[in-house]
Design an enzyme around this catalytic site. Sequence first.
Site, short mmCIF file in Angstrom:
data_model
loop_
_atom_site.label_atom_id
_atom_site.label_comp_id
_atom_site.label_asym_id
_atom_site.label_seq_id
_atom_site.Cartn_x
_atom_site.Cartn_y
_atom_site.Cartn_z
N HIS A 163 0.84 -1.21 0.00
CA HIS A 163 0.00 0.00 0.00
C HIS A 163 0.88 1.26 0.00
O HIS A 163 0.65 2.19 -0.79
CB HIS A 163 -0.92 -0.03 1.23
CG HIS A 163 -1.69 1.23 1.46
ND1 HIS A 163 -2.98 1.40 1.01
CD2 HIS A 163 -1.34 2.39 2.06
CE1 HIS A 163 -3.39 2.61 1.35
NE2 HIS A 163 -2.42 3.24 1.99
N GLU A 164 1.88 1.29 0.86
CA GLU A 164 2.76 2.47 0.95
C GLU A 164 3.53 2.68 -0.35
O GLU A 164 3.69 3.81 -0.82
CB GLU A 164 3.73 2.31 2.13
CG GLU A 164 3.05 2.46 3.50
CD GLU A 164 2.37 3.81 3.65
OE1 GLU A 164 2.98 4.84 3.30
OE2 GLU A 164 1.22 3.86 4.08
N HIS B 65 1.53 4.40 -2.91
CA HIS B 65 1.53 5.87 -2.84
C HIS B 65 2.74 6.46 -3.58
O HIS B 65 2.65 7.53 -4.17
CB HIS B 65 1.57 6.34 -1.38
CG HIS B 65 0.25 6.27 -0.66
ND1 HIS B 65 -0.90 6.82 -1.17
CD2 HIS B 65 -0.09 5.71 0.54
CE1 HIS B 65 -1.90 6.62 -0.31
NE2 HIS B 65 -1.43 5.94 0.73
N GLU C 250 -6.13 6.83 -1.48
CA GLU C 250 -6.07 5.66 -0.61
C GLU C 250 -6.62 4.42 -1.30
O GLU C 250 -6.05 3.33 -1.21
CB GLU C 250 -6.83 5.92 0.70
CG GLU C 250 -6.17 6.95 1.61
CD GLU C 250 -4.75 6.58 2.01
OE1 GLU C 250 -4.37 5.39 1.92
OE2 GLU C 250 -4.00 7.48 2.41
ZN LIG Z 1 -2.29 5.28 2.50
#
Ligand SMILES: [Zn+2]
Length: 253
Positions: free
Chosen positions: A128-129, A132, A187
């Site tokens: 997830h990171e 980004h 997100e």
């Molecule tokens: Zn996030």
Amino acid sequence: MKRIAIIFFLLTSVPMVSSAQIDPSLLQAGLDALNSATLTNAQVAAYSRQAVQQMDAQNPVAGPSDPYTLRLNRIVQRHRTVAGLPINYKVYKVGQVNAFATADGSVRVFKGLMDIMTDSEILAIIGHEIGHVVNKDSHDAMKSALRRSAVRNLAASNSGVIGRLSRSQIGGVADYLLGASFSRRQETEADDYSYTFLRKNGYNVLALATSFEKLAKQGGGGGRLTQFVSTHPDSKARADRIRARARKDGLIR
Ligand SMILES: [Zn+2]
């Protein structure tokens, strides 16, 4: 116009990844450029690297033979480069439930997060990171942090001339690393990135759902500060969305 061209010549000589500190005159040139044009990816990465180095100096980083480092190394050993970007990983031995990644490809995972997550869940959150970073959310956040810092500095100096970005201001920019909150769309896209990352590499995508379910439980209670939860609200709804997608993809019944 001629001045701007000279500034860009100076800035493009900044190496993308360097352990050396950025020369203050280059920071000055960078601030001038902020007001007239966009920063290049390499410049944003260089500032990000400098901010991460400051964070590393201010936090208890687990050593190379620390059990937390060994565990993280085992989890990410196949993922030293993701989407062509070399990633450097470190553990902060801090009780907070948190993790972050920056535009230069630095991933920092906190002890508090590792203590409550399985290996697969940790990898899901790292995915997830990194999402980004790949989606340029981290790049955009760093750019706006630099811009805000430049504006604050201008107001403080009251001279009409943008001053030099000091070490402490670099630290102010570093604050965004811990508290950055992205839009709901960003997100969702980072969740989707992690889902695809896990699936493509043969992991169980449900680790992403269970990691968010654990974060949802953390949200209500006292005790350990859960910064990741505060910057990632609606953990339960996101876990449900991931489960629904896995069902649609035929990965679960
Ligand atoms: Zn996030």
